[in-house]
Design a protein around this motif. Structure first.
Motif, PDB file in Angstrom:
ATOM      1  N   GLY A 116     -30.844  58.365  18.087  1.00 51.34           N
ATOM      2  CA  GLY A 116     -31.111  58.097  19.518  1.00 51.34           C
ATOM      3  C   GLY A 116     -32.522  57.146  19.280  1.00 51.34           C
ATOM      4  N   LYS A 117     -32.737  56.614  20.248  1.00 51.99           N
ATOM      5  CA  LYS A 117     -34.181  55.672  20.505  1.00 51.99           C
ATOM      6  C   LYS A 117     -34.332  55.305  21.748  1.00 51.99           C
ATOM      7  CE  LYS A 117     -32.084  51.153  20.214  1.00 51.99           C
ATOM      8  NZ  LYS A 117     -32.338  49.682  19.326  1.00 51.99           N
ATOM      9  N   TYR A 128     -35.446  51.221  27.692  1.00 55.81           N
ATOM     10  CA  TYR A 128     -34.267  51.662  27.262  1.00 55.81           C
ATOM     11  C   TYR A 128     -34.096  53.004  26.597  1.00 55.81           C
ATOM     12  CZ  TYR A 128     -32.406  46.801  27.650  1.00 55.81           C
ATOM     13  OH  TYR A 128     -32.210  45.354  28.208  1.00 55.81           O
ATOM     14  N   VAL A 129     -33.048  53.856  26.785  1.00 52.59           N
ATOM     15  CA  VAL A 129     -32.981  54.912  26.268  1.00 52.59           C
ATOM     16  C   VAL A 129     -31.511  55.065  25.652  1.00 52.59           C
ATOM     17  CG1 VAL A 129     -33.039  57.714  26.573  1.00 52.59           C
ATOM     18  CG2 VAL A 129     -34.471  56.017  27.914  1.00 52.59           C
ATOM     19  N   TYR A 130     -31.413  55.364  24.357  1.00 57.40           N
ATOM     20  CA  TYR A 130     -29.900  55.493  23.607  1.00 57.40           C
ATOM     21  C   TYR A 130     -30.020  56.952  22.968  1.00 57.40           C
ATOM     22  CZ  TYR A 130     -30.281  50.331  23.827  1.00 57.40           C
ATOM     23  OH  TYR A 130     -30.429  48.933  23.977  1.00 57.40           O
ATOM     24  N   ASP A 131     -28.877  57.464  23.205  1.00 59.67           N
ATOM     25  CA  ASP A 131     -28.469  58.738  22.526  1.00 59.67           C
ATOM     26  C   ASP A 131     -27.146  58.314  21.779  1.00 59.67           C
ATOM     27  OD1 ASP A 131     -27.622  60.993  21.198  1.00 59.67           O
ATOM     28  OD2 ASP A 131     -27.679  62.298  23.085  1.00 59.67           O
ATOM     29  N   THR A 132     -27.439  57.962  20.411  1.00 57.05           N
ATOM     30  CA  THR A 132     -26.303  56.938  19.631  1.00 57.05           C
ATOM     31  C   THR A 132     -25.530  57.813  18.752  1.00 57.05           C
ATOM     32  OG1 THR A 132     -27.887  56.986  17.656  1.00 57.05           O
ATOM     33  CG2 THR A 132     -28.016  55.216  19.522  1.00 57.05           C
ATOM     34  N   HIS A 149     -32.858  59.623  31.292  1.00 57.30           N
ATOM     35  CA  HIS A 149     -31.832  59.806  30.515  1.00 57.30           C
ATOM     36  C   HIS A 149     -31.143  58.850  29.692  1.00 57.30           C
ATOM     37  CE1 HIS A 149     -31.839  64.163  31.581  1.00 57.30           C
ATOM     38  NE2 HIS A 149     -32.022  63.673  32.776  1.00 57.30           N
ATOM     39  N   PRO A 150     -30.507  58.840  28.670  1.00 55.13           N
ATOM     40  CA  PRO A 150     -29.942  57.817  28.011  1.00 55.13           C
ATOM     41  C   PRO A 150     -28.803  56.886  28.866  1.00 55.13           C
ATOM     42  CG  PRO A 150     -29.845  59.595  26.824  1.00 55.13           C
ATOM     43  CD  PRO A 150     -30.216  60.147  27.849  1.00 55.13           C
ATOM     44  N   GLN A 151     -28.910  55.750  28.904  1.00 55.00           N
ATOM     45  CA  GLN A 151     -27.894  54.917  29.589  1.00 55.00           C
ATOM     46  C   GLN A 151     -27.316  53.839  28.844  1.00 55.00           C
ATOM     47  OE1 GLN A 151     -29.198  54.579  34.213  1.00 55.00           O
ATOM     48  NE2 GLN A 151     -30.695  53.475  32.992  1.00 55.00           N
ATOM     49  N   GLY A 152     -27.199  54.088  27.588  1.00 55.71           N
ATOM     50  CA  GLY A 152     -26.352  53.035  26.831  1.00 55.71           C
ATOM     51  C   GLY A 152     -27.297  51.737  26.805  1.00 55.71           C
TER      52      GLY A 152
END
Length: 184
Positions: A116-117, A128-132, A149-152
């Motif tokens: 994630g980042k 930007y929030v990523y859970d990858t 929260h992550p939003q791609g």
């Protein structure tokens, strides 16, 4: 012409010294009211501990997976942008914003995959929030204590006063915590 070369050399030397100072700084910049081992958050009074600080809701498997993560915190002086901080997910591009600092925090699994980042972009003041990774570990970000929260690939548009400090943090569902200080 010679004077211009000397001036350029002095500016380059100052930039090298500034980079060395930043590199020598601790990887985490935690506000003074936050404390705890390895950046795990607890609050001193009178600040109450926020709900997301407890890290008590994660199942055992989640704790083991997230505990194995490592984090990389990168700060970028956007006076020297446009610039790129590459990564294996989608890269990161920062635009020029005078007197501002961007922040990028990346979580990695033990085998080097990006888990994630979070990216704070001062120009435009967005995040930007990523859970990858689909590994049972959920993550979220906080910006000055507000949860995101992550939003791609979608961004959060935020608003800060020019020159305001921006505390960027990434959290896993079991309370693993890493942060970096940016500036709008």
């Amino acid at each position: 012409m010679n004077m211009l070369k000397c001036l350029r050399g002095a500016v380059l030397a100052a930039a090298v010294v500034a980079a060395a100072v930043l590199a020598a700084a601790p990887a985490q910049a935690i506000p003074s009211s936050w404390s705890g081992p390895d950046g795990h958050c607890t609050y001193d009074t009178p600040d109450p501990a926020p709900e997301w600080c407890s890290g008590t809701s994660a199942p055992q498997g989640d704790m083991a997976a997230a505990a194995a993560y490592s984090a990389r915190v990168e700060r970028q002086d956007t006076d020297f942008c446009p610039c790129t901080l590459p990564d294996a997910w989608d890269g990161t591009y920062f635009e020029h914003d005078a007197d501002a600092w961007a922040v990028k925090i990346t979580l990695y699994t033990p085998n080097g995959q990006i888990a994630g980042k979070i990216e704070f972009h001062p120009q435009g003041e967005y995040v930007y929030v990523y859970d990858t990774l689909t590994d049972g570990v959920s993550l979220f970000a906080t910006i000055n204590g507000e949860i995101y929260h992550p939003q791609g690939g979608y961004r959060y548009d935020l608003s800060f006063a020019e020159g305001a400090n921006v505390m960027v943090s990434i959290h896993t569902s079991n309370g693993i915590f890493t942060s970096g200080l940016g500036n709008a």
